[in-house]
Design an enzyme around this catalytic site. Structure first.
Site, PDB file in Angstrom:
ATOM      1  CG  ASN A 109      70.346  30.645  -0.690  1.00  0.00           C
ATOM      2  OD1 ASN A 109      69.167  30.784  -0.377  1.00  0.00           O
ATOM      3  ND2 ASN A 109      70.821  29.497  -1.159  1.00  0.00           N
ATOM      4  CD  GLU A 110      68.909  26.657   1.470  1.00  0.00           C
ATOM      5  OE1 GLU A 110      69.612  25.824   0.873  1.00  0.00           O
ATOM      6  OE2 GLU A 110      67.660  26.567   1.526  1.00  0.00           O
ATOM      7  CD  GLU A 138      65.223  29.058  -1.244  1.00  0.00           C
ATOM      8  OE1 GLU A 138      65.128  27.813  -1.301  1.00  0.00           O
ATOM      9  OE2 GLU A 138      66.271  29.674  -1.484  1.00  0.00           O
TER      10      GLU A 138
END
Ligand code: AHR
Length: 493
Positions: A170-171, A283
Site C-alpha cells: 500500500n502506498e 482508494e
C-alpha cells in the site's frame, strides 16, 4: 437546457461490479466498533454488527479491500488467526494505538461471505516478507495437505477460501508508509513477490501499487511490472469547503485514468505485453476535514455530488477501470457511522446506493450538450494538490449511462452541479425508443433527517417518481444541486 444523447449501441465496455467496491482498514472505529463489535446486542454471535451489515448490503459492495491502507505495512497476518484470546496485541505504527488482532483473516473472509462480496487482501510490503506473503496465500487458498492449508482447516475452514485479489503493498512511495521504498526498489521487490505468488497460485489477480496515475512512480512501476500484474492501483482523495472546487475536483480522476492508461498502453506496446493490466482505483473519496487517527469526517451534500460524479467517471471509463474502492465504509471517512446504539448514514451513502442499484451490464456512450462551468482557479481552496483549472470547462450536468446486455434496459445517472438553479434536460436516445413508464429518483439536500441520517450533518431527500415519455426523447427538470437516476425500458432494433 442540457441535451443528453445516449447511444445504447455504442458500448464503452462491460461494467465490472467491482467498481462499486469498498475498503475497510484497521483505523479508528472502522473495524472495531464499526463492522465488528463483540458483545454488542446489535451484533451477531460472531461480533458482526447486524445494523451495519444491513446498510452495507444495500450498497451491493462488489469487492472489499482489507486490512489497509497504511495499517497493513506493519500487519502480520499470522497474529490474527486461531483462538482469539491467544492472539497477540501489537503496536500500530501508521495510526498509533494497539491492534488486538481479534478481527483477522477468518473474520474478514466470513464478513465478505456474509456481505456477499469478493475479498481483496493487501499484502504487507513494509515489515512483511515474501515468505510471509506466500504463507498468507497458502493459508487462504491452499487445497492440498500443506501445513498452512491444514492450519486453516484446523481453524475451522476446511475448504480453501479462494481469495483472488492480492495487492502488492500500500502506498509504498509515501514517507508516511512503514518501509517506504523508491520506485526502483519497489519494482525489484514486488516483481519477486508477483512471480512467486503466481507460482503458488496461478489464479491470483495481482495489483501493483501505483500512485496518482501521472507520477514518475507510476511510470517506473508500470514499465517494470505491467507484464507481471493484472491491475495497477491508483488512489485519489479530493475535497474543499469551496463548493465548486469540491464538486469539480473529482474530474482529476479522469486525467489520472488517461495518464495511467497511456503509460500502460506504452509499456504494453514497447514490451509486447499481450494482456496489459487494467486500473484499480483502490482508494477514492472526498476527504479533507479530518486528519487525526480516527478520520471521522462529517459529510455534506456537496460531498455527495462529488461522490456521484466519481462513480459517473468510473462508469464512463469502465473499459479501463475494473475496480474502485470507496475509502472507507464505516466511521473512518465513511458513508456509515455507528454509535453503541445505532448505525446511521451520511449524505455520501445515497449516491453510492442509487448508482449500485441502477447500474446495468454495459456502459454506453453519452454526449452532453448544454451549459458549462469554468474550472475553479488554482487549487488553493483544497487540501489536495489537484489542479483542475486546465481541465475545464465542465458541463453543468455530468452524465453516465449503462444498458443491459440485450439493450432493453437503460439507466442514466445525472449530477446537476448548479447550486441554485433547476436545469431542464432532454434525454434523446439513438435508434431505440422509450418503452412505457420511466422511473426517476432524485437526491437533493434536505435538512430534515430521514430517521437514519446522522443527526448533526446535512440530510438528504430522496424523491422517486415516474415519467411517461413518447418516442426517443424524455424531457424533465433536474432540481438544483441534485443527483438523479433514470431507469427505463427501451425498444427498437
Ligand atoms: O484511507 C485512509 C488512508 O489514506 C489509507 O490508510 C492510506 O492508504 C491513504 O493514505
Amino acid at each position: 437546457m442540457t441535451r443528453i444523447a445516449v447511444d445504447p449501441a455504442r458500448r464503452v465496455g462491460d461494467l465490472d461490479r467491482k467498481v462499486f467496491g469498498g475498503f475497510v482498514e484497521h483505523l479508528g472505529r472502522c473495524i472495531y466498533g464499526g463492522i465488528y463489535d463483540e458483545g454488542s446486542p446489535l451484533s451477531d454471535e460472531r461480533g458482526f454488527r447486524r445494523d451495519v451489515l444491513g446498510l452495507l448490503r444495500e450498497l451491493r459492495v462488489g469487492v472489499l479491500r482489507w486490512p489497509g491502507g497504511n495499517f497493513v505495512s506493519n500487519y502480520h497476518w499470522a497474529d490474527g488467526i486461531g483462538p482469539k484470546d491467544d492472539r497477540p496485541r501489537r503496536p500500530v505504527l501508521a495510526w498509533g494505538g494497539e491492534e488486538s488482532n481479534r478481527f483477522g483473516t477468518g473474520e474478514f473472509l466470513a464478513y465478505c461471505a456474509e456481505l456477499g462480496t469478493e475479498p481483496y487482501i493487501c499484502l504487507n510490503m513494509g515489515t512483511g516478507s515474501l515468505e510471509e506473503a506466500l504463507a498468507w496465500v497458502e493459508y487462504c487458498n491452499g487445497a492440498g495437505a500443506t501445513a498452512r492449508a491444514r492450519q486453516r482447516a484446523g481453524n475451522g475452514h476446511e475448504a480453501p477460501y479462494g481469495v483472488r485479489y492480492w495487492g502488492l503493498g500500500n502506498e509504498m512511495y509515501g514517507a508516511w508508509q512503514v518501509g517506504v521504498l523508491s520506485a526502483d526498489e519497489y519494482v525489484r521487490e514486488a516483481s519477486r513477490w508477483a512471480r512467486a505468488i503466481k507460482m503458488l497460485d496461478p489464479d491470483a489477480v495481482l495489483v501493483s501499487c501505483g500512485m496518482n496515475g501521472w507520477s514518475d512512480w507510476d511510470r517506473v512501476v508500470i514499465d517494470g511490472m505491467a507484464h507481471l500484474v493484472d491491475l495497477h492501483s491508483l488512489h485519489i482523495y479530493t475535497g474543499s469547503d469551496d463548493y465548486w472546487t469540491n464538486v469539480l475536483q473529482p474530474h482529476q480522476a479522469e486525467r489520472a485514468i488517461r495518464c495511467a492508461r497511456a503509460l500502460i498502453e506504452r509499456a504494453a506496446y514497447v514490451k509486447k505485453i499481450a494482456r496489459p493490466p487494467r486500473i484499480a482505483y483502490d482508494e477514492w473519496n472526498v476527504w479533507f476535514r479530518t486528519h487525526d487517527g480516527t478520520l471521522e469526517e462529517r459529510y455534506n451534500f456537496s460531498d455527495a455530488l462529488a461522490v456521484a460524479t466519481y462513480l459517473n467517471i468510473f462508469v464512463r471509463n469502465c473499459d479501463w477501470v475494473r475496480m474502485a474502492n470507496l475509502a472507507q465504509m464505516v466511521n473512518a471517512i465513511a458513508p456509515v457511522v455507528t454509535t453503541g446504539q445505532t448505525a446511521v448514514t451520511q449524505p455520501i451513502y445515497y449516491p453510492v446506493l442509487l448508482h449500485a442499484r441502477a447500474a446495468l451490464a454495459v456502459a454506453a456512450d453519452v454526449h452532453v450538450d448544454g451549459p458549462t462551468v469554468g474550472p475553479p482557479q488554482g487549487g488553493q481552496h483544497s487540501r489536495w494538490p489537484h489542479r483542475v483549472a486546465d481541465l475545464g470547462p465542465f458541463s453543468l450536468v455530468d452524465a453516465a449511462a449503462t444498458v443491459s446486455a440485450d439493450r432493453r434496459r437503460l439507466a442514466v445517472t445525472l449530477v446537476n452541479r448548479a447550486p441554485d438553479q433547476p436545469e431542464p434536460i432532454e434525454i434523446v436516445l439513438r435508434d431505440v425508443v422509450f418503452d412505457g413508464i420511466v422511473e426517476v429518483a432524485s437526491l437533493t439536500a434536505e435538512h430534515a433527517s430521514d430517521g437514519r441520517a446522522l443527526p448533526d450533518v446535512e440530510g438528504v431527500r430522496l424523491e422517486e417518481g415516474t415519467e411517461n415519455p413518447e418516442g426517443p426523447a424524455l424531457a424533465l427538470t433536474l432540481p438544483p444541486r441534485s443527483f438523479t437516476v433514470i431507469e427505463a425500458a427501451t425498444t427498437g432494433p
